[in-house]
Design an enzyme around this catalytic site. Structure first.
Site, PDB file in Angstrom:
ATOM      1  N   ILE A 680      -7.761  17.550   7.269  1.00  0.00           N
ATOM      2  CA  ILE A 680      -8.709  16.555   7.795  1.00  0.00           C
ATOM      3  C   ILE A 680      -8.083  15.179   7.870  1.00  0.00           C
ATOM      4  O   ILE A 680      -8.734  14.212   8.280  1.00  0.00           O
ATOM      5  CB  ILE A 680      -9.981  16.504   6.928  1.00  0.00           C
ATOM      6  CG1 ILE A 680      -9.639  16.198   5.460  1.00  0.00           C
ATOM      7  CG2 ILE A 680     -10.776  17.788   7.055  1.00  0.00           C
ATOM      8  CD1 ILE A 680     -10.858  16.031   4.575  1.00  0.00           C
ATOM      9  N   GLY A 681      -6.826  15.061   7.496  1.00  0.00           N
ATOM     10  CA  GLY A 681      -6.133  13.780   7.587  1.00  0.00           C
ATOM     11  C   GLY A 681      -4.691  13.941   7.162  1.00  0.00           C
ATOM     12  O   GLY A 681      -4.326  14.877   6.440  1.00  0.00           O
ATOM     13  N   GLY A 683      -0.734  11.515   6.709  1.00  0.00           N
ATOM     14  CA  GLY A 683      -0.016  10.252   6.766  1.00  0.00           C
ATOM     15  C   GLY A 683       1.409  10.439   6.318  1.00  0.00           C
ATOM     16  O   GLY A 683       1.897  11.571   6.159  1.00  0.00           O
ATOM     17  N   GLY A 686       1.681  12.381   2.882  1.00  0.00           N
ATOM     18  CA  GLY A 686       1.143  13.707   2.652  1.00  0.00           C
ATOM     19  C   GLY A 686      -0.034  14.011   3.541  1.00  0.00           C
ATOM     20  O   GLY A 686      -0.307  13.304   4.514  1.00  0.00           O
ATOM     21  N   VAL A 688      -4.299  15.614   3.789  1.00  0.00           N
ATOM     22  CA  VAL A 688      -5.569  15.755   3.095  1.00  0.00           C
ATOM     23  C   VAL A 688      -6.263  16.992   3.646  1.00  0.00           C
ATOM     24  O   VAL A 688      -6.370  17.170   4.862  1.00  0.00           O
ATOM     25  CB  VAL A 688      -6.456  14.509   3.291  1.00  0.00           C
ATOM     26  CG1 VAL A 688      -7.771  14.671   2.511  1.00  0.00           C
ATOM     27  CG2 VAL A 688      -5.730  13.251   2.840  1.00  0.00           C
ATOM     28  N   LYS A 702      -5.882  15.562  -1.561  1.00  0.00           N
ATOM     29  CA  LYS A 702      -4.709  14.905  -0.979  1.00  0.00           C
ATOM     30  C   LYS A 702      -3.472  15.483  -1.664  1.00  0.00           C
ATOM     31  O   LYS A 702      -3.318  15.383  -2.886  1.00  0.00           O
ATOM     32  CB  LYS A 702      -4.769  13.396  -1.178  1.00  0.00           C
ATOM     33  CG  LYS A 702      -3.532  12.683  -0.619  1.00  0.00           C
ATOM     34  CD  LYS A 702      -3.481  11.203  -1.005  1.00  0.00           C
ATOM     35  CE  LYS A 702      -4.436  10.385  -0.211  1.00  0.00           C
ATOM     36  NZ  LYS A 702      -4.266   8.935  -0.460  1.00  0.00           N
ATOM     37  N   ASP A 812      -4.588  -2.169   2.799  1.00  0.00           N
ATOM     38  CA  ASP A 812      -4.504  -1.313   3.988  1.00  0.00           C
ATOM     39  C   ASP A 812      -5.905  -0.977   4.493  1.00  0.00           C
ATOM     40  O   ASP A 812      -6.224   0.181   4.770  1.00  0.00           O
ATOM     41  CB  ASP A 812      -3.727  -0.041   3.680  1.00  0.00           C
ATOM     42  CG  ASP A 812      -3.225   0.661   4.954  1.00  0.00           C
ATOM     43  OD1 ASP A 812      -3.209   0.005   6.011  1.00  0.00           O
ATOM     44  OD2 ASP A 812      -2.864   1.838   4.880  1.00  0.00           O
TER      45      ASP A 812
END
Length: 1011
Positions: A680-681, A683, A686, A688, A702, A812
Site C-alpha cells: 500500500i506504499g 519509498g 522500504g 508498507v 513497514k 517531511d
C-alpha cells in the site's frame, strides 16, 4: 325513492373508489420520497421527519402538496449539505412542478429520467457538484426557471435550452463548457427576464438577438472571453437593472446609448480593454447604486452628473487613465459605502461630502495627483475601515479625528506632503492594524498613546521629522510585526521595553540620533528577522543575545560600537553592515569579514582558559569513544557472521517492543506473509504492506529494506527506525498515526501501525478522485471533507510543535504522509527523519537535507537548522493541494516551478485568486476555500519568521469552518453574487498594490510566496 337511493349508493361507491385510489397514490409518492432519502447522505438530519405516516408526505420538511388532490407538487431542500446522486425516479411524482435542491453537495450526472418531469416549471440545482454533460431539456415544455449554476458540467453549451419557450430565467453560470459562442437557438427565449451566463467559456461577440429580450432585468455575461464592443442596441433593454460584463476582452468605448437604461442600478464592465471617455449620457442613470469599470483603459474626466446620483453607494474606477477632478458633489446626495479611484491621474481637491451619509467604509484614492488638504469632514467618518490617500500631493495638517477612526483597519497617509503632529487621538483607533504616515513632513514626538492602539500589526513612520525619544509604551503593542522609524530625528536610547514586542519580525531605527547601548532585550524577540540600527550614535558592544536569533538582515554600520561581533552574525551576514565602527572586531579571520579586524588576544582570560580546558576534555572523551566504537564494530562484524550462520540454519530471534495494548503477538507478525499484491506504499527505505491477521485485525507493516551489513545504508535504516520509534513510541494524539510495535532481528526491521482504510491524502486527491470521476461517481472529496482533513492534520502538527517536550519537527510533511481513516480523519505518519528540537533553542543543526521537492521550505537551501517553520511551509503546500486539487509539481507550472510559484503568479494577475480554486468543488464553498487559501499563502511565506505558528494555523482554520453558522448562512452567500469575488480579489490585489510602494522595505506577495 328507489332511484334516488340507488343514485346515492353509486355516488358513495364512486367516492370511496376515488378515496382509495388517492390514498394509494399518496402511499406511492411517500415511498418514492423515502427511496430518495435512502439514496442521500444527510449530515444535518434535514430529512429526519421523512417517515411513513398517515398524513405522509405532505407534512414533511421541504414538501408541498396540492390542496385539492394532496399530490406532491414541490420539493425544496436547500442549504442542508445533503450529498449523493439525484434520485432517478423522482419524476414518478405525477404532479411534480418544482424541484429546488440548491446549495448542497449533490454529485454525479443528471439522470435522463429527469426529462419525464413534463409538468416541471422550476428546476434549481445551483451550487452543487453535478458533472457530465447537460441533457436535452426540450421535453420540459412547461419549464420557466432553469438554474444549474456553479456545478461541474462540461461538454457543449446546451443549445437545446432554446426550445424552452416558456423560460423566464436561464442560469447556467459557473460551469466548464467547451469554449464556444452563445448559440443562435437562444433567440427563441422571448420571455426571458434573467440571463445568467457568467463563467461559461463563452467566446466571440455578444450576439445582437440578446437585445431583443426586452423583458430582461438581469444580464450577466461576466468572466468569459467575449470580445468586440458593447453593442449600441443595448438601449432596447429598458427594464434592465443589473448588467454584468466584467472580466472579458471587450474593446471600444462605452456607448452613449447606455444612458437609455434608466432602470439600471448595477453596472460592472471592469477587467476589459475598454477605452475612451465616460459618455455624458451616463448621467441619465439616476437609479445607479454601483458603477464599476476598474482595470480598463478609460480616460478623460468623470461627468459632473455623478455627483447628482441620489442612490450611488459604490464607485470603482481604479487602474485607468482618468484625469481632472472628481465631482465635488460626490456623496452629498447619496449614501456612499465604497469608493476606489486609485491608480489614475486625478487632480484637484478631494470631495468633502463623500462621507455625509455616515456609512462610508472604503475610501481608496491612492496613487493619483490630488492636491490640497484633507477636508475636516473626514474626521467624522467613523464607519471607515480602510482610509488610503497615499501617493498624492496632499498637504497641510491632518484633521485630529482621522488619527482615531474607531473602525479603521488601515490608515495610510504615506508619500504626501502632510505636516503637523501625530495626535493623541490615535488611542481611539482600537481596530487599527496597519498605520502608514511615512514620507511626509510630520514633526513633534511619537505620542505615547500609540501604545493604546493595541491591534497594530505594522507601523511605518519613517522619513519624517519626528523628534524626542521612542516611547516605551510601544511595548504594549504585542501584535506588532514590523516597526519602521528610520529617517527621523529620534534621540535618546532604544527603550529596553521594545523586547516585550515578541511578535516583531522587522525593526528599522536607522538614520536617527539614537545613543546609548543596544538593549540586550532585543535578543528575546525570537522571531526577529531584520534589524537595522545603522547611522545612529550607539556605543558599547553588540549583545551576544542577538547571536541566538535567526536574523537574515542586520545593519549596525555608522555607529560607535566596539568589542567582538557575535560569531553567528559575522558568518551569515555581509560585514559591510558593521562598517564605520572602528572598535568592532571579530574573534577569528573569516572570508566574509575583511572589513573587520581580528580581536586582540595577547593573553587568555579566565573564561577563555576554562573554554580551552573544557574543549580539550571533550576532545579526549570523543577520542576514547571512537576507540571503543571501533572495538565494538569489530565485535559486531564477527557476531553478524555468526548470526548469518544461525539464520541459514533457520534460527531467527526477533527483538519485540510494544507501545500500545495489542490483540496480536510477535509471532502473528513475524509469520505474516508480506505479499507484493498487498503493498500500500513504498519509498527509498522500504515498503508498507496491508496485513490481515487471523483475529480479524488489519494492520500496516513497514518493512525497512534488509541490506548488507557492510552497506552504508544500514545506518540510515537503523536511524530511520530509531527516529520513528522514538517519536511514535511516546506521542499520543488522535491525529498522529499509532505505532503498535516494532520487531528487529538484526537484518530485517518491521514497524507495525494501525491500518488506515482510506489510504493517504495524495491518492485521495490526485488518484482516487480521477478514477471515480471516470466511472461517473462524482466528487470523492468534497470541501467539508477536505477541510476536516486539513484541520485534523493541523491539530496533529500543532501537538508535535507545542505540546511535546522536547518539540518534534516532522521534516517531511506532505500529502502522502497524511493518512485517512474510514471517516476521513487525518493522521500524520512517517517520522523516519523527524527531529527533537533542543530545549529552549528552537532549532537543531543537522547535516541531512530532508524533505520532498515541492514541499521543502526555501531556507533549507542555505541552512541545515531544523525549525518548526519548515514544517509549517510544507503544511502550507498541503493546504494548496486541498484548495486547488493540483499536485505540488505539475507541467503547467513551468520548468523547475512548483505550486507555490504558480499560486503567486495567479493571485498577482488579473485572473485573481478564484482562478486557482479546484473547479470540481461546489462554488458554494468558494468563500471558505479562499479563507484557507489565505492561510496557505501565509504558511508559505519565503521569510520563515513571517509564517504563523501551528497554533495560529489551527485557530485560523477553525474560523474557516464551512459548517459553522457564520460561514454557511445562505443569505450571506446569495444576496450578492459578485460581492465575495470582488472583496476577495481586492484583498489579494490590495496586498500586491500596497506593497509596490515599499519595494525597499517590504517583500511583495509574489516574492514572498515564490521559492
Amino acid at each position: 325513492m328507489e332511484c334516488r337511493a340507488l343514485f346515492w349508493i353509486v355516488c358513495f361507491f364512486a367516492l370511496s373508489l376515488l378515496w382509495i385510489t388517492g390514498v394509494q397514490a399518496l402511499t406511492e409518492e411517500a415511498q418514492i420520497l423515502l427511496e430518495m432519502k435512502k439514496s442521500l447522505k444527510d449530515p444535518h438530519n434535514a430529512l429526519n421527519d421523512w417517515k411513513d405516516s398517515i398524513d405522509a408526505p405532505c407534512n414533511w420538511n421541504g414538501i408541498s402538496c396540492d390542496n385539492n388532490t394532496g399530490m406532491v407538487t414541490e420539493i425544496t431542500i436547500e442549504n442542508k449539505f445533503i450529498n449523493g446522486p439525484l434520485y432517478s425516479n423522482i419524476c414518478k411524482l405525477q404532479n411534480f412542478k418544482k424541484l429546488q435542491l440548491g446549495n448542497n453537495a449533490l454529485y454525479g450526472t443528471l439522470p435522463s429520467d429527469i426529462m419525464n418531469c413534463t409538468k416541471l416549471q422550476s428546476l434549481n440545482l445551483t451550487k452543487n457538484s453535478f458533472s457530465g454533460t447537460l441533457p436535452d431539456f426540450s421535453p420540459l415544455k412547461s419549464l420557466q426557471i432553469l438554474d444549474v449554476t456553479n456545478n461541474n458540467f462540461t461538454g457543449e453549451f446546451p443549445a437545446s435550452v432554446g426550445n424552452l419557450a416558456e423560460l423566464t430565467s436561464l442560469n447556467l453560470a459557473g460551469n466548464q463548457f467547451r469554449p464556444g459562442k452563445i448559440p443562435q437557438q437562444l433567440m427563441n427565449l422571448k420571455k426571458l427576464e434573467v440571463l445568467y451566463l457568467a463563467d461559461c467559456n463563452l467566446v466571440g461577440e455578444i450576439p445582437s438577438f440578446i437585445f431583443n429580450f426586452t423583458d430582461l432585468v438581469l444580464l450577466d455575461l461576466s468572466c468569459n472571453s467575449l470580445e468586440g464592443s458593447i453593442p449600441k442596441v443595448i438601449s432596447k433593454l429598458s427594464k434592465l437593472y443589473q448588467l454584468e460584463l466584467y472580466k472579458n476582452n471587450l474593446t471600444g468605448n462605452i456607448p452613449p446609448e447606455l444612458g437609455n437604461l434608466t432602470a439600471l442600478k448595477y453596472f460592472d464592465a471592469s477587467k476589459n480593454m475598454l477605452s475612451g471617455n465616460l459618455p455624458e449620457e451616463v448621467g441619465n442613470l439616476r437609479n445607479l447604486v454601483s458603477f464599476q469599470v476598474y482595470m480598463n483603459q478609460l480616460s478623460g474626466q468623470i461627468p459632473e452628473t455623478f455627483g447628482d446620483f441620489p442612490y450611488l453607494e459604490g464607485l470603482s474606477l481604479y487602474t485607468n487613465n482618468f484625469t481632472g477632478q472628481l465631482p465635488q458633489k460626490l456623496g452629498s446626495l447619496s449614501n456612499f459605502k465604497f469608493i476606489d479611484v486609485s491608480g489614475n491621474k486625478f487632480t484637484g481637491p478631494l470631495p468633502k461630502d463623500i462621507c455625509r451619509g455616515g456609512n462610508l467604509q472604503y475610501f481608496l484614492v491612492l496613487d493619483n495627483l490630488f492636491t490640497g488638504e484633507l477636508p475636516n469632514s473626514y474626521e467624522d467618518c467613523k464607519s471607515l475601515i480602510r482610509f488610503r490617500v497615499n501617493i498624492n500631493n496632499l498637504t497641510g495638517r491632518v484633521p485630529k479625528g482621522i488619527w482615531g477612526l474607531p473602525n479603521a483597519n488601515i490608515i495610510d497617509l504615506s508619500f504626501n506632503n502632510f505636516d503637523g503632529e501625530l495626535g493623541p487621538e490615535i488611542s481611539n483607533a482600537k481596530k487599527l492594524t496597519e498605520f502608514y504616515i511615512n514620507n511626509n513632513q510630520f514633526s513633534g514626538i511619537l505620542v505615547s498613546e500609540i501604545g493604546m492602539a493595541s491591534q497594530l500589526f505594522k507601523v511605518e513612520v519613517q522619513n519624517n521629522q519626528f523628534t524626542g525619544s521612542i516611547p516605551q509604551e510601544i511595548s504594549s503593542l504585542r501584535n506588532l510585526n514590523e516597526l519602521y522609524l528610520q529617517g527621523n530625528m529620534f534621540e535618546g536610547s532604544i527603550p529596553p521595553e521594545i523586547g516585550l514586542c515578541t511578535s516583531l519580525v522587522v525593526i528599522n531605527l536607522a538614520e536617527n540620533h539614537l545613543s546609548g547601548l543596544i538593549p540586550d532585550s532585543l535578543g528575546s524577540i525570537v522571531g526577529l528577522n531584520s534589524l537595522n540600527l545603522s547611522n545612529n550614535h550607539l556605543h558599547g558592544s553588540i549583545p551576544n543575545s542577538l547571536g541566538t536569533l535567526k536574523l537574515s538582515f542586520v545593519d549596525f554600520s555608522n555607529n560607535h560600537l566596539s568589542g567582538p561581533v557575535p560569531n553567528s552574525l559575522v558568518s551569515n551576514i555581509n560585514s559591510e553592515r558593521f562598517s564605520e565602527n572602528p572598535g568592532l572586531c571579530v574573534k577569528s579571520s573569516r572570508s566574509n569579514s575583511h572589513l573587520l579586524h581580528t580581536c586582540k588576544s595577547s593573553h587568555l582570560t579566565k573564561e577563555s582558559r576554562k573554554i580551552i580546558f573544557i574543549s580539550g576534555f571533550i576532545v579526549g572523551i570523543a577520542m576514547l569513544i571512537l576507540v571503543i566504537g571501533l572495538v565494538l564494530l569489530w565485535q559486531k562484524c564477527h557476531q553478524n557472521r555468526d548470526e548469518s550462520r544461525d539464520k541459514k540454519g533457520g534460527n531467527t530471534h526477533w527483538k519485540f517492543k510494544s507501545f500500545h495494548k495489542i490483540s496480536f503477538t510477535e509471532k502473528d507478525i513475524s509469520e505474516a506473509l508480506l505479499k507484493e499484491e498487498n503493498i500500500i506504499g513504498s519509498g527509498g527505505s522500504g515498503k508498507v504492506y496491508r496485513v490481515d491477521l487471523q483475529n480479524n485485525v488489519t494492520v500496516a507493516v513497514k518493512w525497512l529494506c534488509p541490506v548488507d551489513i557492510n552497506s552504508f545504508k544500514q545506518n540510515d535504516i537503523n536511524n530511520q527506525m530509531n527516529a520513528e520509534v522514538d517519536v511514535l513510541g511516546m506521542v499520543r494524539h488522535k491525529n498522529i498515526v499509532r505505532l503498535y510495535c516494532s520487531l528487529s532481528n538484526g537484518k530485517s526491521n518491521l514497524l507495525v501501525y494501525e491500518y488506515m482504510e482510506n489510504g493517504n491524502l495524495f491518492d485521495a486527491l490526485h488518484k482516487v478522485y480521477t478514477e471515480n470521476a471516470s466511472k461517473g461517481s462524482g466528487l470523492h472529496l468534497d470541501w467539508p471533507t477536505r477541510y476536516k482533513i486539513a484541520l485534523g492534520a493541523a491539530h496533529g502538527l500543532a501537538y508535535l510543535h507545542h505540546d511535546c517536550l522536547p518539540t518534534i519537527v516532522h521534516r517531511d510533511i506532505k500529502s502522502t504522509n497524511i493518512l485517512l481513516d474510514d471517516d476521513y480523519e487525518a493522521r500524520i505518519a512517517d517520522f523516519g527523519i523527524a527531529k527533537f528540537l533542543q530545549a529552549g533553542g528552537g532549532k537543531d543543526p543537522t547535516t541531512v537535507f530532508a524533505g520532498t521537492y515541492g514541499y521543502i521550505a526555501p531556507e533549507c537551501a542555505y541552512t541545515f537548522e531544523v525549525t518548526e517553520k519548515s514544517d509549517i511551509y510544507s503544511f502550507g503546500v498541503v493546504l494548496l493541494e486541498l484548495v486547488t486539487g493540483k499536485q505540488p509539481v505539475e507541467p503547467e507550472f513551468g520548468d523547475s516551478k512548483h505550486i507555490v510559484f504558480w499560486i503567486s503568479q495567479k493571485i498577482c494577475s488579473q485572473q485573481g485568486p478564484f482562478e486557482v480554486l479546484d473547479s470540481r468543488i461546489s462554488k458554494y464553498f468558494e468563500e471558505e476555500m479562499i479563507k484557507v487559501l489565505k492561510i496557505a499563502v501565509r504558511c508559505t511565506f519565503e521569510v520563515p519568521t513571517l509564517r504563523p505558528s501551528m497554533r495560529e494555523v489551527v485557530q485560523m482554520l477553525l474560523e474557516a469552518d464551512p459548517c459553522s453558522s457564520s460561514n454557511s448562512s445562505s443569505s450571506s452567500k446569495t444576496t450578492q453574487k459578485e460581492g465575495t469575488q470582488e472583496n476577495s480579489t481586492m484583498d489579494f490585489g490590495m496586498i500586491v498594490r500596497e506593497s509596490s510602494q515599499h519595494k525597499d522595505e517590504e517583500i511583495s506577495i509574489a516574492n514572498i510566496i515564490s521559492a
